[in-house]
Structure formats: C-alpha cells, structure tokens
Motif scaffolding. Structure first.
Motif, PDB file in Angstrom:
ATOM      1  N   ALA A 194       0.810  -1.043   0.237  1.00 37.52           N
ATOM      2  CA  ALA A 194      -0.192  -0.216   0.158  1.00 37.52           C
ATOM      3  C   ALA A 194       1.653   1.045  -0.243  1.00 37.52           C
ATOM      4  O   ALA A 194       1.679   0.916   0.424  1.00 37.52           O
ATOM      5  CB  ALA A 194      -0.831   0.153   1.167  1.00 37.52           C
ATOM      6  N   THR A 229     -10.601  -4.327  -5.818  1.00 41.04           N
ATOM      7  CA  THR A 229     -10.904  -5.119  -4.581  1.00 41.04           C
ATOM      8  C   THR A 229     -11.150  -6.947  -5.419  1.00 41.04           C
ATOM      9  O   THR A 229     -10.145  -7.956  -5.454  1.00 41.04           O
ATOM     10  CB  THR A 229     -10.959  -5.271  -3.561  1.00 41.04           C
ATOM     11  OG1 THR A 229     -12.713  -4.305  -3.517  1.00 41.04           O
ATOM     12  CG2 THR A 229     -10.696  -4.561  -2.593  1.00 41.04           C
ATOM     13  N   ILE A 251      -1.373  -8.177   1.721  1.00 41.74           N
ATOM     14  CA  ILE A 251      -1.427  -7.224   2.007  1.00 41.74           C
ATOM     15  C   ILE A 251      -0.370  -7.170   3.112  1.00 41.74           C
ATOM     16  O   ILE A 251      -0.176  -7.543   4.669  1.00 41.74           O
ATOM     17  CB  ILE A 251      -2.494  -6.665   2.092  1.00 41.74           C
ATOM     18  CG1 ILE A 251      -2.085  -5.208   1.826  1.00 41.74           C
ATOM     19  CG2 ILE A 251      -3.103  -6.589   3.422  1.00 41.74           C
ATOM     20  CD1 ILE A 251      -3.855  -4.357   1.948  1.00 41.74           C
ATOM     21  N   ASP A 298       0.978  -5.565   6.610  1.00 40.31           N
ATOM     22  CA  ASP A 298       0.180  -5.293   7.956  1.00 40.31           C
ATOM     23  C   ASP A 298       0.134  -3.480   8.508  1.00 40.31           C
ATOM     24  O   ASP A 298       1.967  -3.263   8.729  1.00 40.31           O
ATOM     25  CB  ASP A 298       0.356  -6.377   8.532  1.00 40.31           C
ATOM     26  CG  ASP A 298      -0.046  -5.910   9.720  1.00 40.31           C
ATOM     27  OD1 ASP A 298      -1.481  -5.074  10.187  1.00 40.31           O
ATOM     28  OD2 ASP A 298       0.565  -6.436  11.401  1.00 40.31           O
ATOM     29  N   TRP A 313      -6.680   3.047   3.367  1.00 38.69           N
ATOM     30  CA  TRP A 313      -6.402   1.355   3.413  1.00 38.69           C
ATOM     31  C   TRP A 313      -6.847   1.014   4.167  1.00 38.69           C
ATOM     32  O   TRP A 313      -7.047  -0.587   4.040  1.00 38.69           O
ATOM     33  CB  TRP A 313      -4.947   2.626   3.684  1.00 38.69           C
ATOM     34  CG  TRP A 313      -4.215   2.386   2.924  1.00 38.69           C
ATOM     35  CD1 TRP A 313      -3.973   2.539   1.698  1.00 38.69           C
ATOM     36  CD2 TRP A 313      -2.433   3.229   3.521  1.00 38.69           C
ATOM     37  NE1 TRP A 313      -2.327   3.763   1.177  1.00 38.69           N
ATOM     38  CE2 TRP A 313      -1.902   3.280   2.057  1.00 38.69           C
ATOM     39  CE3 TRP A 313      -1.521   2.935   4.935  1.00 38.69           C
ATOM     40  CZ2 TRP A 313      -0.772   4.446   1.944  1.00 38.69           C
ATOM     41  CZ3 TRP A 313      -0.937   4.233   4.721  1.00 38.69           C
ATOM     42  CH2 TRP A 313       0.338   4.752   4.086  1.00 38.69           C
ATOM     43  N   THR A 314      -7.832   1.496   5.735  1.00 40.66           N
ATOM     44  CA  THR A 314      -8.040   0.525   5.927  1.00 40.66           C
ATOM     45  C   THR A 314      -9.441  -0.700   5.620  1.00 40.66           C
ATOM     46  O   THR A 314      -9.681  -1.243   5.294  1.00 40.66           O
ATOM     47  CB  THR A 314      -8.820   1.395   7.501  1.00 40.66           C
ATOM     48  OG1 THR A 314      -7.595   1.862   7.830  1.00 40.66           O
ATOM     49  CG2 THR A 314      -9.516   0.089   8.299  1.00 40.66           C
ATOM     50  N   ARG A 343      -8.353  -3.435   2.927  1.00 45.45           N
ATOM     51  CA  ARG A 343      -8.078  -4.229   3.463  1.00 45.45           C
ATOM     52  C   ARG A 343      -9.463  -4.722   4.373  1.00 45.45           C
ATOM     53  O   ARG A 343      -9.335  -6.273   3.971  1.00 45.45           O
ATOM     54  CB  ARG A 343      -7.142  -3.795   4.966  1.00 45.45           C
ATOM     55  CG  ARG A 343      -6.800  -5.124   5.164  1.00 45.45           C
ATOM     56  CD  ARG A 343      -5.841  -5.038   6.418  1.00 45.45           C
ATOM     57  NE  ARG A 343      -4.677  -6.517   7.363  1.00 45.45           N
ATOM     58  CZ  ARG A 343      -3.920  -6.416   6.994  1.00 45.45           C
ATOM     59  NH1 ARG A 343      -3.337  -6.036   7.520  1.00 45.45           N
ATOM     60  NH2 ARG A 343      -3.914  -7.172   8.189  1.00 45.45           N
ATOM     61  N   LEU A 398     -10.582  -6.628   1.311  1.00 45.16           N
ATOM     62  CA  LEU A 398      -9.733  -7.760   0.594  1.00 45.16           C
ATOM     63  C   LEU A 398     -10.182  -9.096   1.872  1.00 45.16           C
ATOM     64  O   LEU A 398     -10.263 -10.735   0.305  1.00 45.16           O
ATOM     65  CB  LEU A 398      -8.717  -7.320   0.441  1.00 45.16           C
ATOM     66  CG  LEU A 398      -7.934  -7.193  -0.929  1.00 45.16           C
ATOM     67  CD1 LEU A 398      -6.804  -6.288  -0.748  1.00 45.16           C
ATOM     68  CD2 LEU A 398      -7.863  -7.673  -1.789  1.00 45.16           C
ATOM     69  N   GLU A 399     -10.286  -8.775   3.132  1.00 42.15           N
ATOM     70  CA  GLU A 399     -10.455 -10.034   4.191  1.00 42.15           C
ATOM     71  C   GLU A 399     -11.313 -11.172   3.396  1.00 42.15           C
ATOM     72  O   GLU A 399     -11.837 -11.819   3.330  1.00 42.15           O
ATOM     73  CB  GLU A 399     -10.661  -9.361   5.287  1.00 42.15           C
ATOM     74  CG  GLU A 399      -9.312  -9.264   6.218  1.00 42.15           C
ATOM     75  CD  GLU A 399      -9.218  -8.588   7.248  1.00 42.15           C
ATOM     76  OE1 GLU A 399     -10.533  -8.104   7.808  1.00 42.15           O
ATOM     77  OE2 GLU A 399      -7.740  -7.654   7.297  1.00 42.15           O
TER      78      GLU A 399
END
Length: 124
Positions: A3, A73, A85, A87, A108-109, A112, A115-116
C-alpha cells in the motif's frame, strides 16, 4: 500487495495501481460548502439546507471512493489465488499531520477490510 500514497497498491508483478484521490478533486467544493454552513444561524432552515448540501458532498466523495475500492478488490481477488497485504497500523500513521489527509483519502483500512471478506467469499 504494497500500500502507498502515490500509487494506491503495488502488486508483486510490479504493476502499480494509481490512487484516484477522490477527496482532492472535491476539496474546493467541500471547503465552500463548509464555509456556507458556518455562516448560517444555528437552528435556521437555511442552515439545515446547507448542512444537507455539505452531507451530499461528503457522500459523493465516499461513494466514489467505495466504488473504486470494490472494483479494485474484486479484480485482485479474482485474478490471484493468494493475496498478501502488508500489515500497517493505519491509526498510528494518521497521527502524522503531513500524511494524514493523503492516507485517509487512500482508504487503506477499507481496502484491507474489503480484501479480507472477498477472499473469504472466493476461498482465497
């Protein structure tokens, strides 16, 4: 996935996906709406109209950002068997005054989180 601020994501293949910077494009519109709201008298009907207008500007930025992240995503999860990705502690990075706006605009949050759950859906 790596990122970043200038390029939102850099893939292991070396492909860089540009950060569309949704907030930067509407910054003038947002500032104007906030100024107009601050000039209105509290409790007035015009203040309520200005508040709704400001909410629409914020919603437009958020909707465009969310749409871009969903498309990105979904593409990443469909094309790759394994997605890794870096951390990052975004909360601590947002304490840096010079980078906070750019990091928030990159979302970014949200990237993520999307994506999860999409990796879980697709079994990746």
């Amino acid at each position: 996935l790596d990122a970043g601020v200038t390029s939102l994501v850099t893939l292991s293949t070396g492909e860089k996906i540009a950060n569309p910077r949704q907030e930067r494009g509407d910054r003038k519109r947002l500032a104007k709406a906030q100024r107009e709201l601050s000039r209105k008298a509290k409790g007035s009907a015009n203040r309520e109209k200005a508040r709704r207008h400001l909410a629409k500007v914020h919603a437009r930025i958020a909707d465009r950002r969310r749409d871009f992240l969903h498309k990105l995503t979904t593409r990443l999860v469909r094309e790759n068997q394994t997605v890794v990705i870096e951390d990052l502690t975004v909360r601590n990075l947002l304490k840096n005054g010079k980078l906070a706006r750019a990091i928030s605009d990159a979302a970014w949050t949200d990237l993520r989180m999307m994506l999860e759950y999409k990796c879980a859906w697709y079994g990746r």
